[in-house]
Structures are given as C-alpha cells and as structure tokens.
Design an enzyme around this catalytic site. Structure first.
Site, PDB file in Angstrom:
ATOM      1  N   ARG A  11      52.974  32.737  32.233  1.00 41.52           N
ATOM      2  CA  ARG A  11      52.612  31.562  32.682  1.00 41.52           C
ATOM      3  C   ARG A  11      51.581  30.711  31.754  1.00 41.52           C
ATOM      4  NH1 ARG A  11      52.202  30.139  38.025  1.00 41.52           N
ATOM      5  NH2 ARG A  11      50.202  29.186  37.613  1.00 41.52           N
ATOM      6  N   GLY A  30      42.482  35.124  35.571  1.00 43.69           N
ATOM      7  CA  GLY A  30      43.215  36.295  34.990  1.00 43.69           C
ATOM      8  C   GLY A  30      42.493  36.690  33.778  1.00 43.69           C
ATOM      9  N   HIS A 176      49.280  44.275  28.449  1.00 43.72           N
ATOM     10  CA  HIS A 176      48.125  44.252  29.134  1.00 43.72           C
ATOM     11  C   HIS A 176      47.947  45.236  30.187  1.00 43.72           C
ATOM     12  CE1 HIS A 176      46.097  40.572  27.314  1.00 43.72           C
ATOM     13  NE2 HIS A 176      47.490  40.117  27.109  1.00 43.72           N
ATOM     14  N   ARG A 286      41.965  41.408  41.971  1.00 48.57           N
ATOM     15  CA  ARG A 286      43.095  40.614  42.524  1.00 48.57           C
ATOM     16  C   ARG A 286      43.657  41.446  43.585  1.00 48.57           C
ATOM     17  NH1 ARG A 286      47.382  40.917  40.642  1.00 48.57           N
ATOM     18  NH2 ARG A 286      46.488  42.473  38.678  1.00 48.57           N
ATOM     19  N   ARG A 324      50.473  37.186  44.343  1.00 52.01           N
ATOM     20  CA  ARG A 324      51.683  37.894  44.466  1.00 52.01           C
ATOM     21  C   ARG A 324      52.076  38.194  45.967  1.00 52.01           C
ATOM     22  NH1 ARG A 324      51.140  42.199  39.696  1.00 52.01           N
ATOM     23  NH2 ARG A 324      50.395  40.942  38.319  1.00 52.01           N
ATOM     24  N   ASP A 385      44.426  51.112  35.812  1.00 50.81           N
ATOM     25  CA  ASP A 385      44.161  49.390  35.531  1.00 50.81           C
ATOM     26  C   ASP A 385      44.410  49.484  33.844  1.00 50.81           C
ATOM     27  OD1 ASP A 385      43.624  46.625  35.846  1.00 50.81           O
ATOM     28  OD2 ASP A 385      41.785  47.089  36.859  1.00 50.81           O
TER      29      ASP A 385
HETATM   30  C1  GDG Z   1      45.543  42.413  33.586  1.00 55.43           C
HETATM   31  C2  GDG Z   1      45.356  43.826  33.574  1.00 55.43           C
HETATM   32  C3  GDG Z   1      43.384  43.767  32.030  1.00 55.43           C
HETATM   33  C4  GDG Z   1      39.013  37.271  38.907  1.00 55.43           C
HETATM   34  N1  GDG Z   1      38.703  36.620  40.288  1.00 55.43           N
HETATM   35  C5  GDG Z   1      38.303  35.539  39.859  1.00 55.43           C
HETATM   36  C6  GDG Z   1      38.040  35.422  38.560  1.00 55.43           C
HETATM   37  N2  GDG Z   1      38.551  36.736  37.969  1.00 55.43           N
HETATM   38  C7  GDG Z   1      38.702  36.891  36.516  1.00 55.43           C
HETATM   39  C8  GDG Z   1      37.775  37.994  36.270  1.00 55.43           C
HETATM   40  C9  GDG Z   1      38.478  38.551  35.260  1.00 55.43           C
HETATM   41  C10 GDG Z   1      39.910  38.513  35.512  1.00 55.43           C
HETATM   42  O1  GDG Z   1      40.078  37.394  36.336  1.00 55.43           O
HETATM   43  C11 GDG Z   1      40.483  39.951  35.992  1.00 55.43           C
HETATM   44  O2  GDG Z   1      40.928  40.629  35.083  1.00 55.43           O
HETATM   45  P1  GDG Z   1      41.091  42.082  35.271  1.00 55.43           P
HETATM   46  O3  GDG Z   1      41.199  42.843  33.895  1.00 55.43           O
HETATM   47  O4  GDG Z   1      40.257  42.811  36.273  1.00 55.43           O
HETATM   48  O5  GDG Z   1      42.677  42.261  35.922  1.00 55.43           O
HETATM   49  P2  GDG Z   1      44.145  41.734  35.928  1.00 55.43           P
HETATM   50  O6  GDG Z   1      43.914  40.351  36.222  1.00 55.43           O
HETATM   51  O7  GDG Z   1      44.870  42.583  36.595  1.00 55.43           O
HETATM   52  O8  GDG Z   1      44.500  41.685  34.510  1.00 55.43           O
HETATM   53  C12 GDG Z   1      44.014  44.400  33.602  1.00 55.43           C
HETATM   54  C13 GDG Z   1      43.725  42.286  31.866  1.00 55.43           C
HETATM   55  O9  GDG Z   1      44.859  42.041  32.077  1.00 55.43           O
HETATM   56  C14 GDG Z   1      43.360  42.020  30.552  1.00 55.43           C
HETATM   57  O10 GDG Z   1      44.080  42.521  29.547  1.00 55.43           O
HETATM   58  O11 GDG Z   1      42.284  44.200  31.921  1.00 55.43           O
HETATM   59  O12 GDG Z   1      44.067  45.810  33.648  1.00 55.43           O
HETATM   60  O13 GDG Z   1      46.049  44.309  34.860  1.00 55.43           O
HETATM   61  O14 GDG Z   1      38.242  38.062  33.832  1.00 55.43           O
HETATM   62  O15 GDG Z   1      36.646  37.501  36.049  1.00 55.43           O
HETATM   63  N3  GDG Z   1      37.581  34.376  37.900  1.00 55.43           N
HETATM   64  C15 GDG Z   1      36.880  33.369  38.570  1.00 55.43           C
HETATM   65  N4  GDG Z   1      37.145  33.485  39.978  1.00 55.43           N
HETATM   66  C16 GDG Z   1      37.551  34.623  40.486  1.00 55.43           C
HETATM   67  O16 GDG Z   1      37.519  34.342  41.792  1.00 55.43           O
HETATM   68  N5  GDG Z   1      36.213  32.396  37.955  1.00 55.43           N
END
Ligand code: GDG
Length: 746
Positions: A11, A30, A176, A286, A324, A385
C-alpha cells in the site's frame, strides 16, 4: 548520476482522501510506514543524502483507478516526503491476492499458525498476477541508477520478476514479518515455494529482523533450491545474493521528546485522572491472532484471580487497531476478544472500577504517546511478531525512565530488549506473575533496565536501520561490479596470451571433469576424445610447460587415460600424484579407516534413491545422483549431507558438494596442497590454474594473485577470473598453443 530510491510496498503510505474537491494525504498507521516516513523526513537534512532525488513510493491506493484519475486532475500527486505512484489491482484479483494468499496463506504460516493457512490455487494465481502488475509499474518508471527497495511478504516474487528485465539494477528486499523454520515453510506446495524463494533471490540483498529468520531462510534455500552460502552470501549459478539482519527500529528522538509536548502531557493526565490514578497497564496492537490478545486477556484474568489485592488498584487499557476484519479468522479473534473483555469486566468489575478499558479504533500520535506516558506497565505478548515496534516506542517515550515492559520472547524485539521481563506468551501463570512483579518493581530497577534499552535504541534508530540497509546494498553492487570484470574478455585473454608468450617457464594446472571435458551422465562416459588428447599432448610437449592434470578421479582411471602422455597427474583431489616419468606417490599419510562407516551410509542412500550410485576410490568415496529422479535425488542429497556432517565430527573425513555429487575424502587432502608440490619446486614466470567446482577453490587459493586462476561458470569464486563455459577452456588452451606456434614461426 543522481540516485533515486524507489520504495515498493503493498500500500502507499497514505490514505488518499478527497475533501472539497482536493486530495488530502493522511498518513496510514503501521510499522513500515512510520519507519520509512521518519527516515525520509530525517534524510532530507543530511548532506550526503541530499544528492538523492525525492524517493518514489509505489503501492496500491485506496481509491479506484477511475476515481483516482478524476482526483488527479485537481490534485498534485506529490507529497512533502515522496513522489507517489499508485498501482491499481482489479478488486476481485486484489481480494484473492491480499485477503487470500497474503493474509490467509503466508501470514498465518509465517506466524506459526499452520492450521489457519489455506492453499487454494486461485490464491497463488492471483498473487502472481498482482506481483506482475507491480513489476510493470516499476519497469515504467525505472531509470538506470535507481535503487529499488521492495518491502514485505506481499511482494515475494517481485525481485525475481524485475531481475528478468533489469539484470544490473540494485534491488533490495526486506521482510517485516518472521521467516519461519523450514519445517513450516515446506508446507507451501512444492512449485509455489520454489517460485517464492527464487523470487526473493532476484534481489541483491535480502534483509530480515533477526538472526533466527536469516538462518531459517538460508536453510530453506539450501533444502529447496540447493544453493549453499558462505558467510550469508548465497551463490546461484549466475549471481550472488547477500542475506543479513537489519532489526528495524523507531524514530527514537521523536518519541523521546514526547514528554516535553504540552498536549501529549495533557493527554497523559486525562488518562490518569479518568482512571482515578490507579496503576495502568497498556497494550497497543493491530487486530491479529498472532498478537496473542486472547492468551493475554486470559493471563490478565488469571492475574486478577491469583492476586486479589491488586484488584481495583490496576486498570488494563487494551487498544486494538482495526485491521483485516473481513478475513474470517480476524473477525473470530475480534469476537473472542470482546467476549473475554465483557466476561472479565462482568466477573471482577465493581461500580467504581472497570478492570479492562477496551477500544477498537486508532489513536492519533499525541494520544498514543500520552497513553505510553500514562502506563506503569506495557504488556506486549504476541505469539509471533517480526519485530514489534510498540515495545520500542514505549521504552523510547519514557524519558523519565519509568515503567516496565513485559515482552514475549517470541517477538523479534526480544533479541534487542533483553532487560524487559521476557515471558512465554502462552503461559498464563508466567504472565500473571510478571504483571505482579512489574507493579511492585522498585523505581531504581525500572530506571536501570530502561536506561540500557534506551541507549541501544538511541544508537540504532530507524534512520540507522535504513541507512545500514541501503549502504550494504550499495556495497553489494560495487562487489558485483568487480566480479563482473572478472569474466575473461578479449583484453584479459590478450594479456594472458602475451604473458604466456613471454614466459620462460610456465605451470599449467588443469582440472578434468567440467573443465577439460563436459560433465557426463556416468563418470566412465567422460572419456577424453582424440582432440582433447592431442591438445594436452601439444601443450605438454612445449618444453617450457609443466602441465599438471589435477582431478578427483582415481589413480587407475588417470593412468589409463593419460599415462602415456608426458604430463603430471594428481588423483583423488590431491591424495596421490605422479610426476612425469615417475611413479605414483601418496601426498600425505592419511588413513582410510572412516571409509567403511561412510560406505554403509552411502549404500543406504543408494537403496533409498534409485539411479544414484557410489564411486569408491582409495581415499575418497563419492555418491553420484545425477541419474536419479530430480526431486528425490536432491532431497536425498540434503539428507545425506546432514547425516555425513554428523558422523564427520568423530571420523577423519570431510564432505564436499560437487555438481550432482557428494564427495567424502580424508581430511588434510586437497587440490591446493597437491598443487604446492609444483609451486614450491621452481619459480615460474607464468602460472595458470583452471577448475569448475568447489574442490578447485583450494587450488585457486594457492595461485599467486598476479597469476591466472580461472573458474568455469559464473559462481562466486576466489579465482581471479571466470570463463562462462567448459568449451571456452578448450578455446583458450588452443589459443595458447597457437600463440607459441606463431612465435616459433616468427
Ligand atoms: C509489521 C510486523 C514489525 C498502531 N496503532 C496506532 C499506531 N500504531 C503504530 C505503532 C507502531 C505500528 O503502528 C505498529 O507496528 P508493529 O511493529 O507493532 O506491528 P505491525 O503493524 O504488525 O507491523 C511487525 C513491523 O511490521 C515493522 O517491520 O515490527 O512485527 O508485523 O509504530 O505506533 N499509531 C498511531 N495510532 C494508533 O492507533 N498513531
């Protein structure tokens, strides 16, 4: 030439929203988006990157093509940070590609939920088509010099598709999510898994978050495609691919400065006061079964049961970001979460206290940072994760160094955040105890743990991550450039001929199978023909030449073929040698008492693999599988290597993989040591060594760097040069002979 970065992800990093006839770009949440966006924002301030044109981001947009074209007329498709180039995938295809293969096949499998993974053909067909649409888009905008960086599991085939059209382009790929162990990856249907891995090998550099993922990937490549690696560099027949770890990080200073922002502090106070200043546990995920939300809620329930004194003194703020939810398993997980929340609140809640505050919606950055600041404990327990950025963001935000992070050992982030309380995400007891421990942890201990983690995150932030990846990609290209000029072209060939002509004495070391003669189906069929024999005769009859044939063949075969020529011979990869007009000798005294045990293993594999056979020599044994069924032969060869490596730890032999053959030979024997017999006896003014497989690498190593070592084929080698085909060797040797004949005539 200006270098431009082309980023490609499923995306675009923005939702395109139409407001008053104008386009508005709203950054989407994300991991990938937050990381790259911060990198790009920061990179604009760096002088060494200012020479880079604004990056171009390619991805799907959240409007239809028709709608987009209309909006495009009024709006400018240029954002402050990137140029944006949307890809349009027809909705029916997108559904099978994205909700199907990406999130109903790869996602569950790569996150260790194999029973959730589905494998209908139409998922994969649409995945291939969608990757092709991405490929066409990149080819349309690509300019020589651009650096292509492909992201994530949606586009595993894209590097390979691009490589077919852009043989010299710099292509990087980053995954990722976790790369699973081979036992899980092999559950993908055979044809697909080969295509997926070959797709990834179209990149020059493939990056993962942790060393475990790298090892899993390398094992799958070895087992499924048969390519080995040396220090994480995979050699395929025509190129080499580097694999490495790049643990993604966050914009540390952005989060670390949050507590100085008045609005963020007021968000924190609102939360604290709203919860009547009880202790606060938070989590941000998420919606995803891989995030371990169900187990986490059950563990929290267990905690309330086991530690009744904490009841009414702690509230768990559970923030789940919509994701999703049209996929069945996600919708089911949402239902399960909601059921558990209401059960726990119903069971333990009182009029003045709600144990869990649940929100199913995203927050803006200031609210999110306020939540991190309000927390006493961050409870992050994914079942799997890739990394988990929330854990890192929580630690970075706490400039006061207070707060406790409970983190699952199954999150990639746990390899870097060892000072957190690490837990098994399925163990209710352990998580409940960790919550109690965190709520009672002395402030000094919290500060000590957080200080160390902050230091690490400050040093390796998202900027460093991206820079690290792109620098390695750049270096890889430079290395490949060097490798490219290694092919013996006309200039190099003339140089060789000139040195040869001028030399007073020459040493010529030649491998046999695959070098002087093409590889044959059975070893006894590779008999030297009359042309080859006459070539060797002419070469060795020049009195300036010392010609040595260095082969893996046994003594009797070499004697039979070349015994009557005036040529030096080395048999069994260096175990035996014969100087011209002398008798055969053993190079080093090694014993063969390992042979009987190894022979038993090889015979077992021969029985289990029709078409394969064992070739026995005095100090080596070879298991050939080129006549076995392709897949079975390959599979058995992997199993055989594993079995042999295991027993080689207590027996005196080594295992070497050749072209469709697994060789075992006594330790201490190699072609390099054998070649040294001649190298030491005289100072030669011209040395040439040619070979075609791994066993010849030992030979190349002993040839001085100013002389000529040549590997046949395009595999990466320590040799100075490469020749593409075996027949090129014959052509080169003919040229050497003719040049000396010309000289005589002159
Ligand atoms: C994939 C992999 C890997 C979430 N909710 C809100 C918000 N977020 C932001 C967080 C964080 C990001 O989204 C989530 O990142 P994660 O790493 O926890 O998880 P995934 O989306 O599954 O990402 C993961 C990542 O890619 C990077 O390579 O770490 O393992 O699955 O930055 O802060 N941000 C805001 N509001 C929200 O409600 N502003």
């Amino acid at each position: 030439m200006k270098k431009r970065l082309i980023l490609i992800s499923n995306r675009l990093p923005f939702n395109i929203i139409e407001k008053d006839g104008k386009i508005d770009f709203v950054p989407s949440a994300g991991g990938l988006v937050s990381s790259i966006k911060s990198y790009v924002e920061k990179s604009k301030t760096l002088t060494d990157l200012s020479a880079i044109e604004p990056p171009l981001w390619i991805g799907t947009a959240d409007v239809s093509e028709e709608r987009f074209m209309k909006l495009h007329e009024t709006g400018n498709l240029y954002h402050d940070d990137f140029e944006l180039s949307p890809v349009f995938i027809p909705p029916a295809m997108y559904d099978k590609y994205y909700n199907g293969f990406c999130n109903d096949t790869i996602w569950p499998l790569f996150h260790y939920f194999p029973s959730y993974a589905k494998f209908p053909d139409e998922y994969f067909t649409n995945y291939v088509q969608a990757n092709n649409i991405f490929c066409d888009k990149v080819l349309k905008v690509y300019k020589p010099g651009d650096i292509i960086w492909v992201h994530d599991y949606h586009l595993l085939l894209l590097p390979g598709l691009l490589r077919k059209h852009l043989p010299d382009a710099a292509i990087g790929f980053f995954l990722h999510i976790p790369f699973p162990s081979f036992e899980l990856f092999r559950l993908i249907p055979s044809k697909w898994r080969k295509e997926l891995l070959s797709g990834l090998l179209g990149a020059d550099l493939v990056g993962f978050h942790t060393n475990d993922y790298v090892q899993h990937f390398l094992k799958s490549i070895r087992e499924i495609l048969g390519y080995d690696n040396t220090l994480r560099v995979i050699s395929t027949p025509d190129r080499s691919v580097t694999v490495d770890t790049f643990p993604i990080s966050i914009d540390f200073s952005k989060f670390n400065k949050a507590s100085t922002d008045v609005q963020i502090c007021s968000e924190k106070s609102i939360i604290k006061e709203g919860l009547h200043n009880v202790k606060v546990i938070i989590s941000v995920d998420r919606l995803d079964y891989a995030k371990g939300l169900v187990n986490r809620l059950e563990s929290f329930e267990f905690f309330l049961e086991k530690y009744p004194l904490h009841r009414a003194n702690v509230t768990y703020v559970l923030l789940v970001v919509p994701s999703r939810d049209i996929i069945t398993k996600y919708a089911e997980t949402k239902k399960e979460i909601e059921g558990l929340v209401s059960r726990i609140n119903g069971k333990y809640g009182t009029l003045g206290w709600t144990p869990i505050i649940y929100q199913y919606k995203p927050l803006d950055f200031k609210k999110l940072a306020g939540l991190y600041l309000a927390a006493d404990v961050a409870l992050i327990t994914p079942m799997r994760d890739g990394m988990n950025l929330v854990a890192k963001e929580f630690i970075a935000t706490r400039a006061d160094k207070r707060g406790v992070l409970i983190l699952a050992e199954t999150a990639g982030a746990s390899s870097e955040l060892g000072e957190a309380i690490l837990v098994n995400p399925t163990d209710h007891q352990e998580i409940a105890d960790a919550i109690a421990l965190s709520l009672d942890m002395p402030i000094e201990e919290q500060i000590k743990r957080n200080e160390t983690m902050q230091q690490r995150l400050r040093e390796y932030d998202v900027m460093k991550w991206a820079e690290d990846f792109l620098t390695q990609l750049d270096q890889k290209k430079l290395k490949q450039e060097k490798l490219k000029v290694k092919i013996v072209n006309e200039v190099i060939q003339n140089q060789i001929l000139e040195r040869y002509e001028k030399a007073a004495n020459r040493l010529i070391l030649l491998d046999y199978d695959g070098t002087l003669a093409p590889i044959a189906a059975l070893p006894h069929l590779a008999i030297p023909d009359a042309e080859l024999l006459s070539l060797i005769k002419m070469l060795s009859s020049d009195e300036k030449n010392e010609v040595v044939l260095i082969s893996g063949r046994p003594v009797n075969v070499l004697e039979n073929w070349f015994g009557n020529l005036n040529v030096n011979l080395v048999a069994e990869h260096g175990a035996f040698y014969k100087k011209r007009d002398a008798r055969w000798l053993q190079t080093v005294q090694v014993n063969a008492d390992w042979k009987s045990e190894v022979m038993q293993v090889l015979q077992l594999f021969t029985e289990r693999c029709p078409g394969s056979f064992v070739e026995e020599k005095a100090l080596s044994l070879a298991w050939h599988y080129r006549n076995a069924g392709k897949d079975l032969g390959f599979l058995r060869s992997r199993e055989l290597i594993n079995s042999l490596v295991e027993i080689s730890s207590h027996l005196n032999f080594q295992v070497i993989e050749g072209n469709k053959v697994i060789e075992t030979r006594a330790r201490g024997v190699d072609k390099g040591s054998a070649a040294s017999i001649w190298l030491k006896q005289k100072k030669y003014s011209f040395i040439l060594g040619i070979g075609d497989d791994k066993t010849d690498e030992d030979l190349f190593r002993v040839i001085p760097p100013t002389e000529y070592s040549i590997r046949v084929g395009l595999a990466q080698s320590v040799s100075r040069f490469n020749l593409k085909h075996q027949k090129d060797v014959i052509a080169l040797l003919h040229k050497l002979i003719n040049s000396s004949v010309d000289l005589l005539i002159d």
